[in-house]
Design a protein around this motif. Structure first.
Motif, PDB file in Angstrom:
ATOM      1  N   ARG A 147       0.813  -1.220   0.000  1.00 31.21           N
ATOM      2  CA  ARG A 147       0.000   0.000   0.000  1.00 31.21           C
ATOM      3  C   ARG A 147       0.844   1.267   0.000  1.00 31.21           C
ATOM      4  N   THR A 148       2.114   1.145   0.341  1.00 30.09           N
ATOM      5  CA  THR A 148       2.996   2.317   0.305  1.00 30.09           C
ATOM      6  C   THR A 148       3.348   2.724  -1.121  1.00 30.09           C
ATOM      7  N   ILE A 149       3.171   1.817  -2.077  1.00 29.71           N
ATOM      8  CA  ILE A 149       3.509   2.137  -3.468  1.00 29.71           C
ATOM      9  C   ILE A 149       2.335   1.921  -4.420  1.00 29.71           C
ATOM     10  N   MET A 150       1.210   1.391  -3.908  1.00 32.67           N
ATOM     11  CA  MET A 150       0.059   1.109  -4.753  1.00 32.67           C
ATOM     12  C   MET A 150      -1.205   1.559  -4.032  1.00 32.67           C
ATOM     13  N   ASP A 151      -2.295   1.693  -4.791  1.00 28.07           N
ATOM     14  CA  ASP A 151      -3.561   2.020  -4.145  1.00 28.07           C
ATOM     15  C   ASP A 151      -4.054   0.795  -3.385  1.00 28.07           C
ATOM     16  N   PRO A 152      -4.896   0.989  -2.361  1.00 23.02           N
ATOM     17  CA  PRO A 152      -5.277  -0.121  -1.470  1.00 23.02           C
ATOM     18  C   PRO A 152      -5.884  -1.325  -2.174  1.00 23.02           C
ATOM     19  N   SER A 209      -4.063  -4.941  -2.171  1.00 19.63           N
ATOM     20  CA  SER A 209      -4.697  -6.115  -1.582  1.00 19.63           C
ATOM     21  C   SER A 209      -4.712  -7.280  -2.558  1.00 19.63           C
ATOM     22  N   GLN A 210      -5.080  -6.999  -3.814  1.00 18.91           N
ATOM     23  CA  GLN A 210      -5.133  -8.047  -4.822  1.00 18.91           C
ATOM     24  C   GLN A 210      -3.737  -8.601  -5.120  1.00 18.91           C
ATOM     25  N   THR A 211      -2.762  -7.712  -5.286  1.00 16.84           N
ATOM     26  CA  THR A 211      -1.386  -8.146  -5.576  1.00 16.84           C
ATOM     27  C   THR A 211      -0.798  -8.910  -4.398  1.00 16.84           C
ATOM     28  N   GLY A 212      -1.083  -8.445  -3.175  1.00 17.94           N
ATOM     29  CA  GLY A 212      -0.572  -9.121  -1.990  1.00 17.94           C
ATOM     30  C   GLY A 212      -1.091 -10.536  -1.874  1.00 17.94           C
ATOM     31  N   ARG A 213      -2.389 -10.727  -2.145  1.00 13.88           N
ATOM     32  CA  ARG A 213      -2.964 -12.082  -2.092  1.00 13.88           C
ATOM     33  C   ARG A 213      -2.367 -12.978  -3.162  1.00 13.88           C
ATOM     34  N   THR A 214      -1.987 -12.391  -4.299  1.00 10.01           N
ATOM     35  CA  THR A 214      -1.397 -13.181  -5.378  1.00 10.01           C
ATOM     36  C   THR A 214       0.044 -13.570  -5.076  1.00 10.01           C
TER      37      THR A 214
END
Length: 306
Positions: free
Chosen positions: A265-270, A274-279
């Protein structure tokens, strides 16, 4: 944030201890017997189902645990006698195919006996509370008990393997199996002992996690993959490596799933974070494995045969 980190760190340690109970038997079987057992995860699943059944029959968590351990041990020995010992001299491909088929057979057998609906095991009253950690942060007593049980088991295995005659034979068998056999040691009996210990540890893991997770068919497959990652990281045949590897995988996997989206979230919108983190979260342990194997191809405590 500090409280969340501490909580997830403890969850990672608890997950790592659970992985160790599964990986310890797997690394002994693989390291000493040179046997690829894809059915090791079903022993974890069967342990959980037996725990659910015996707890319901006896009405006691302790009695259910003892009976589940004994029954899993008998089940594992039956598999070793009826199936696995006929595969010891076969190729790894034959072992993979046979044990994969056994996974499907046992899964279907469990569905016939217990149905497809998930089962639950009631939390023991004595371990149902929480303990304070820091400020308002509470941590379940049962999860602490799982960590303690895993640490005691790890200590017991270390003592047996490093300070007993049986442990000496296991270590010797892992390095020079033909020499141990030539010295008059009954290698077949040694293999049976190794498999019995591995089966009981896997069943123990399934039994103690059953009050936290739902008991269902197929629950052994995902944890088996991580158990293989653990023994590759730690070094095949090494209990010490399995323990440290399991803690690494448990902590990294848990923290990665919890804090990956937060850091992104420090470099992307929430939403995207969230989607990228889950992936990306499920990939973290495999990246860790690749990094360790790049530095130490035999694992942290494996024997370099090159």
């Amino acid at each position: 944030m500090t409280s969340l980190f501490l909580l997830q760190l403890l969850n990672g340690v608890q997950f790592g201890v659970l992985l160790f109970l599964i990986a310890a038997g797997l690394t002994l079987v693989f390291g000493i017997m040179d046997f690829v057992n894809l059915a090791h995860g079903v022993l974890y699943m069967v342990g959980a189902y037996l725990m659910a059944a015996f707890t319901m029959i006896t009405g006691s968590f302790a009695a259910g645990l003892l009976l589940a351990l004994a029954a899993t041990l008998v089940f594992g020995l039956a598999l070793e006698f009826l199936v696995f010992r006929r595969l010891y001299e076969r190729s790894h491909l034959d072992q993979v195919l046979a044990t994969f088929g056994l996974v499907m057979i046992v899964n279907e057998g469990v569905k016939i006996l217990w149905g497809t609906a998930p089962l639950t095991v009631p939390m023991p009253t004595l371990l149902s509370g929480s303990i304070p950690l820091a400020g308002p942060l509470q941590y379940p007593v049962y999860r602490v008990a799982i960590i303690a049980a895993g640490l005691v088991t790890a200590l017991g295995l270390w003592l047996v393997i490093n300070h007993t005659r049986i442990g000496m034979l296991l270590r010797a068998g892992a390095s020079h199996r033909s020499t141990v056999s030539a010295l008059g040691v009954n290698v077949s009996r040694l293999f049976t002992l190794v498999f019995a210990v591995g089966a009981m540890l896997a069943g123990f893991a399934g039994a103690i996690i059953s009050p936290i997770l739902s008991v269902d068919t197929g629950m052994g497959e995902s944890v088996l993959i991580l158990a293989f990652v653990v023994i590759v990281i730690g070094g095949i045949g090494s209990i010490r490596g399995a323990f440290l590897g399991a803690l690494l995988v448990g902590v990294v996997d848990t923290l990665g799933r919890s804090f990956g989206p937060i850091l992104l979230r420090t470099i992307m919108d929430p939403a995207a974070a969230s989607q990228t983190g889950r992936t990306l979260a499920p990939m973290v342990v495999y990246i860790l494995m690749a990094a360790i194997l790049f530095a130490r191809p035999a694992g942290l405590f494996g024997r370099n045969t090159s």
